[in-house]
Design a protein around this motif. Structure first.
Motif, short mmCIF file in Angstrom:
data_model
loop_
_atom_site.label_atom_id
_atom_site.label_comp_id
_atom_site.label_asym_id
_atom_site.label_seq_id
_atom_site.Cartn_x
_atom_site.Cartn_y
_atom_site.Cartn_z
N VAL A 100 0.84 -1.20 0.00
CA VAL A 100 0.00 0.00 0.00
C VAL A 100 0.87 1.24 0.00
O VAL A 100 1.75 1.39 0.85
N PHE A 101 0.64 2.12 -0.97
CA PHE A 101 1.32 3.41 -1.02
C PHE A 101 0.45 4.43 -0.30
O PHE A 101 -0.74 4.56 -0.57
N MET A 102 1.08 5.15 0.63
CA MET A 102 0.37 6.16 1.41
C MET A 102 1.10 7.49 1.31
O MET A 102 2.34 7.51 1.18
N PRO A 103 0.38 8.61 1.33
CA PRO A 103 1.06 9.91 1.27
C PRO A 103 1.85 10.18 2.55
O PRO A 103 1.49 9.71 3.63
N GLU A 104 2.94 10.91 2.41
CA GLU A 104 3.69 11.35 3.59
C GLU A 104 2.73 12.12 4.50
O GLU A 104 1.93 12.92 4.05
N GLY A 105 2.84 11.87 5.78
CA GLY A 105 1.95 12.56 6.71
C GLY A 105 0.64 11.85 6.95
O GLY A 105 -0.23 12.38 7.64
N ALA A 106 0.45 10.67 6.36
CA ALA A 106 -0.77 9.90 6.64
C ALA A 106 -0.86 9.64 8.14
O ALA A 106 0.17 9.44 8.81
N PRO A 107 -2.06 9.65 8.71
CA PRO A 107 -2.20 9.47 10.17
C PRO A 107 -1.52 8.19 10.65
O PRO A 107 -1.74 7.12 10.08
N ALA A 119 -0.12 -5.70 5.46
CA ALA A 119 0.37 -5.08 4.22
C ALA A 119 1.72 -4.40 4.45
O ALA A 119 2.05 -3.97 5.55
N GLU A 120 2.48 -4.30 3.37
CA GLU A 120 3.70 -3.49 3.37
C GLU A 120 3.31 -2.06 3.01
O GLU A 120 2.59 -1.84 2.04
N VAL A 121 3.79 -1.09 3.77
CA VAL A 121 3.45 0.31 3.54
C VAL A 121 4.65 1.04 2.95
O VAL A 121 5.78 0.93 3.46
N VAL A 122 4.41 1.78 1.87
CA VAL A 122 5.44 2.61 1.23
C VAL A 122 4.88 4.03 1.12
O VAL A 122 3.74 4.21 0.70
N PHE A 123 5.67 5.03 1.50
CA PHE A 123 5.22 6.42 1.43
C PHE A 123 5.61 7.02 0.08
O PHE A 123 6.72 6.81 -0.42
N ALA A 124 4.68 7.79 -0.50
CA ALA A 124 4.91 8.39 -1.81
C ALA A 124 4.13 9.69 -1.93
O ALA A 124 2.90 9.69 -1.89
N GLY A 125 4.83 10.82 -2.08
CA GLY A 125 4.17 12.09 -2.31
C GLY A 125 3.45 12.62 -1.07
O GLY A 125 3.57 12.08 0.03
N THR A 126 2.69 13.67 -1.29
CA THR A 126 1.99 14.33 -0.18
C THR A 126 0.48 14.23 -0.26
O THR A 126 -0.22 14.68 0.64
#
Length: 404
Positions: A100-107, A119-126
């Motif tokens: 799962v790709f999540m925006p930076e700053g996701a809660p 799930a594996e979490v990857v941060f991408a964008g805002t």
């Protein structure tokens, strides 16, 4: 009535797949909203759904219908949190891996819950749109199956099962009010509910800071907007999905917007009066009812789409909601700079029944005379009428009350 690629029969089939997976969430009567509207108002509590939001419905249906070969490649998704948790849980239940790709700053609680579901979490964008672009690129590069948060027939059909439940739980419902981000939830509910009851009115609600649907509906096709920062991260989507837009355009009566102040007041009302913890996006339907109570024909059902909220954000939103509801009052009083003046002011405020939360005593400033001092106060009151009483009493006492 609906586009041919998702039908009422698809929603019925989705419900069969969701048996023993999704909870049939309760419909809770709200006395305070009913009094405001002048007729019955009920809350559809998807905030009490597995994974904390309606998203498990669409995500599970989409993943459950994958072939064995597709499941072997794994799934990928993008989300600010709720779809992430739905995909993570759905993938675990079906037996496939998820990224799962999540925006930076996701809660943080949503991030940690997504990981906890497997799930594996990857941060991408805002933004969610940035994360979605990264998820699409990953799917193209690796062959993983993209589980879109709203723009897929299986996802729309899964969300539509809420519409079936609402009509079954409240057969005479006249209006359904539902939060709108990409549009999958509103599209599915409208498809199912209006197939059973064509006379039902469906009203979508977006945050003013991220409202792509009004502009899109005005021109007849999805229009991209750049969402501004909003507490309603769950519906902060810049571009409506093609499939949801087609259904919303044909089946939803209107899409309205609500302010940040309205969202915080709605969250506070749900918590204080209905004892329901709802995230800002999940409270959007309640916010719309509070803003324009006489615009909705009862009986009304407001969909509480999610309850996943960061405790730190909750604290901020509650303070914001209390201020918007007139329960907090901030003002400045100019005093003579003499012994006992501040103590006398605070004593007087206590006599008026207000609780002082914060005091800033400014003795030096370009706007002050040598014999003056400013006191910036934040006080807790019983509501707007009490605010007016406190201010009027202080002015009668001869105090200069300022708001800047």
């Amino acid at each position: 009535m609906a586009a041919p690629y998702v039908t009422y029969d698809d929603v019925v089939a989705a419900r069969a797949l969701l048996e023993n997976v999704a909870v049939r969430t309760p419909l809770v009567h709200s006395r305070v909203l009913s009094e405001a509207v002048g007729g019955p108002v009920h809350l559809k509590c998807e905030s009490l759904q597995r994974s904390g939001s309606f998203k498990i419905r669409g995500a599970y249906v989409r993943i459950r219908k994958l072939t064995d070969e597709e499941r072997a490649r794994g799934v990928v998704a993008a989300s600010a949190g709720n779809h992430a948790q739905g995909v993570a849980l759905g993938a675990t239940l079906v037996g496939t891996k998820a990224m799962v790709f999540m925006p930076e700053g996701a809660p943080l609680p949503k991030v940690e819950a997504t990981r906890a579901y497997g799930a594996e979490v990857v941060f991408a964008g805002t933004t969610v749109d940035d994360a979605l672009a990264a998820a699409k690129e990953h799917a193209e590069r690796t062959g993983a199956v993209l589980i879109h948060p709203f723009d897929h027939p299986d996802v729309v059909a899964g969300q539509g099962t809420i519409g079936l439940e609402i009509v079954e739980q409240l057969p005479d419902v006249a209006t359904i009010v539902v939060p709108v981000g990409g549009g999958g939830l509103a599209a599915g509910i409208a498809l199912a509910a209006r197939a059973l009851r064509p006379d039902i009115k469906i009203v979508g609600v977006q945050a003013e800071q991220a409202a792509a649907y009004p502009a899109s509906l005005a021109v007849g096709h999805p229009v991209k907007v750049d969402p501004a920062p909003t507490m309603a991260d769950g519906i902060a989507v810049g571009l409506p999905g093609e499939l949801p837009f087609a259904l919303v355009n044909s089946l939803v009566d209107s899409v309205v917007t609500v302010s940040e102040e309205s969202l915080s007041r709605a969250l506070l009302l749900c918590l204080e009066r209905s004892k329901l913890l709802v995230e800002p996006a999940g409270a959007a339907a309640v916010a719309a009812i509070l803003d324009h109570p006489h615009a909705f024909e009862p009986p009304v059902v407001a969909v509480l789409s999610g309850g996943n909220i960061d405790p730190l954000l909750l604290a901020k939103v509650l303070r914001h909601g209390l201020a918007a509801a007139g329960r907090y009052l901030s003002f400045r009083v100019r005093l003579a700079d003499r012994p006992g003046a501040l103590a006398g002011l605070l004593t007087r405020i206590a006599e008026l029944g207000a609780n002082v939360l914060d005091v800033v005593h400014e003795r030096i400033g370009a706007r002050l005379h040598l014999d003056q001092t400013d006191v910036l106060l934040q006080v807790e009151t019983r509501g707007p009428d009490h605010c007016d009483e406190v201010l009027a009493a202080l002015r009668r006492d001869g105090h200069t009350v300022l708001f800047s």
